[in-house]
Enzyme design. Sequence first.
Site, PDB file in Angstrom:
ATOM      1  N   ASN A 154       0.810  -1.238   0.000  1.00  0.00           N
ATOM      2  CA  ASN A 154       0.000   0.000   0.000  1.00  0.00           C
ATOM      3  C   ASN A 154       0.837   1.279   0.000  1.00  0.00           C
ATOM      4  O   ASN A 154       0.411   2.289  -0.551  1.00  0.00           O
ATOM      5  CB  ASN A 154      -1.048  -0.010   1.116  1.00  0.00           C
ATOM      6  CG  ASN A 154      -0.468  -0.160   2.492  1.00  0.00           C
ATOM      7  OD1 ASN A 154       0.706  -0.480   2.657  1.00  0.00           O
ATOM      8  ND2 ASN A 154      -1.288   0.056   3.499  1.00  0.00           N
TER       9      ASN A 154
ATOM     10  N   GLU B  95       4.154  -3.754  12.560  1.00  0.00           N
ATOM     11  CA  GLU B  95       3.178  -2.701  12.295  1.00  0.00           C
ATOM     12  C   GLU B  95       2.044  -3.370  11.536  1.00  0.00           C
ATOM     13  O   GLU B  95       2.165  -3.658  10.346  1.00  0.00           O
ATOM     14  CB  GLU B  95       3.860  -1.581  11.498  1.00  0.00           C
ATOM     15  CG  GLU B  95       3.176  -0.262  11.652  1.00  0.00           C
ATOM     16  CD  GLU B  95       2.145  -0.057  10.578  1.00  0.00           C
ATOM     17  OE1 GLU B  95       0.968  -0.442  10.821  1.00  0.00           O
ATOM     18  OE2 GLU B  95       2.505   0.443   9.519  1.00  0.00           O
TER      19      GLU B  95
ATOM     20  N   CYS C 221      -3.569   1.322   6.755  1.00  0.00           N
ATOM     21  CA  CYS C 221      -3.879   0.720   8.061  1.00  0.00           C
ATOM     22  C   CYS C 221      -4.329   1.763   9.069  1.00  0.00           C
ATOM     23  O   CYS C 221      -4.857   1.410  10.115  1.00  0.00           O
ATOM     24  CB  CYS C 221      -2.684  -0.057   8.579  1.00  0.00           C
ATOM     25  SG  CYS C 221      -1.177   0.888   8.489  1.00  0.00           S
TER      26      CYS C 221
ATOM     27  N   GLU D  35       7.919   3.489  14.553  1.00  0.00           N
ATOM     28  CA  GLU D  35       8.707   3.918  13.395  1.00  0.00           C
ATOM     29  C   GLU D  35       8.669   5.441  13.318  1.00  0.00           C
ATOM     30  O   GLU D  35       7.675   6.061  13.706  1.00  0.00           O
ATOM     31  CB  GLU D  35       8.151   3.287  12.119  1.00  0.00           C
ATOM     32  CG  GLU D  35       8.291   1.765  12.172  1.00  0.00           C
ATOM     33  CD  GLU D  35       8.043   1.052  10.844  1.00  0.00           C
ATOM     34  OE1 GLU D  35       8.900   0.261  10.434  1.00  0.00           O
ATOM     35  OE2 GLU D  35       6.996   1.300  10.232  1.00  0.00           O
TER      36      GLU D  35
END
Length: 484
Positions: free
Chosen positions: A159, A257, A291, A464
């Site tokens: 994505n 993640e 997400c 992150e």
Amino acid sequence: MPDAKGRAAGLDLMRQHALIAGEPVTSETRIAVDDPATGQIIGHVPDLGAADTERAIQAAHDAFPAWSRSDPHKRAAFLRDWARLIDDNAEGLGALMALENGKPFEEARGEVAYANSFIKWFAGEAERLIGETQDSPLGHVILTFREAVGPCAFITPWNFPAAMLTRKLGPALAAGCTAVVKPASQTPFTAIALAELAYQAGLPKGVLSVVTGDAATIGGVLTASPLIRKLSFTGSTPVGRLLAEQCAPTLKRVSMELGGAAPLIVFADADLDLAVAETIRGKFRNSGQTCVCPNRVYVERSVADAYARKLAEAVAQIPVGGAFEPGVKVGPLIEDKAVRKVQDHLALTRAAGGEVLTGGEPHALGGRFFQPTVTLGGDDALFRREETFGPLIPVFAFDSEDEVLDKANDSEFGLASYVFTRDLDRAMHIGRRIEAGMCGVNTGIISTAVAPFGGVKQSGYGREGSIHGIDEYVDIKQVTLALR
Ligand code: ADP
């Protein structure tokens, strides 16, 4: 950018090989990569297996001592040179990403800049790998050093083909780690192009490899290898669980993640126009395939109809189309099965009494295009459990703050969340009580290189970006000095 020019710019940077230790690698069998807008094959990548993955791991292992001991200022200089090349090639990289992912070119171009912001940020972090000194109760002096964890494996999704990679590679390379990357098979070309630019910028051979092929095979080898000391994965929760399990026998450090089911809450005192605009901004990036995008919208009952009507009016105007058509904001979904998932969620919402306010059908463009859709009512339970990952916004009315907080938190996921209100006290109350790694107040955009990104619960662990991002790639070493 016109279609033909865009395609040419993207294809110009497309390399149909994997990269092991900086060298191009091909194979007899290959994986086809298509343009989601047309279903037409744009190119192929090698279908590499266990032996090539082992070679890449060995290269990362061999390159680790020199890279990890190199002057961090030199690593920072390399990262800045790489970032400059990415900026120089931003149009081509954006076009290549638009081709393989389907997102509108302008958005893809924006992702290239966003992806590059991680490299630039972590170039600075390489220069700030600062240790501490401390007096010990034993009369000694303790020194701490922040040392690279070792060769890393990165498994990345389709994505955000550039940003999900640089969020890992930026801090890893800054810290002195080496890496083997397995990009998603739907979008491998952006990763390969970025790695090519890294080598053009002077990265020593072996520090970075990009291995394409069957995910389970390559993932199995990467996670089983004792030479790989760290795995960072961005993708679905079921695959994350599997990979964490596979990493357990070698006790790798792991960052995950994973999926989300972000709630977006609108209180009656909110600026409704702002809430509508930000819902759209947050939801329709990458056609709803992110997400962190709002998966379920809760609106205080007194304004639920007004909000949903405004939202539906605005959503009905969103231009849908191919990546290089001017003004397009929503593209196709990545695969046929992604379209089916949106249809399933819609069918269940309709069956539960939800009303379709706009959209609700496959788009007239056909293929993987689906109409941007807003529903009102039905059962929110499905959307607490599963992320739609498509252009559907289900809106539900709520009556009290406690009720909506309970609903927001009644999910196994905890990645992003959003709240719209003019009441600062309420915003902070929700912000602190919501079970999510991130909360946007009066905004639908929460990701930048300087913000810590990550989740809680089944959305994973690790952060992150931000000043914390590099911690995922360093071990703390202490040296105790007995001095006079
Ligand atoms: P999505 O549904 O978004 O594609 P996945 O978790 O399936 O999410 O994919 C994310 C990444 O994980 C991709 O690079 C994919 O190839 C990879 N992947 C999928 N299955 C496995 C597996 N069994 N082992 C290792 N990697 C996997």
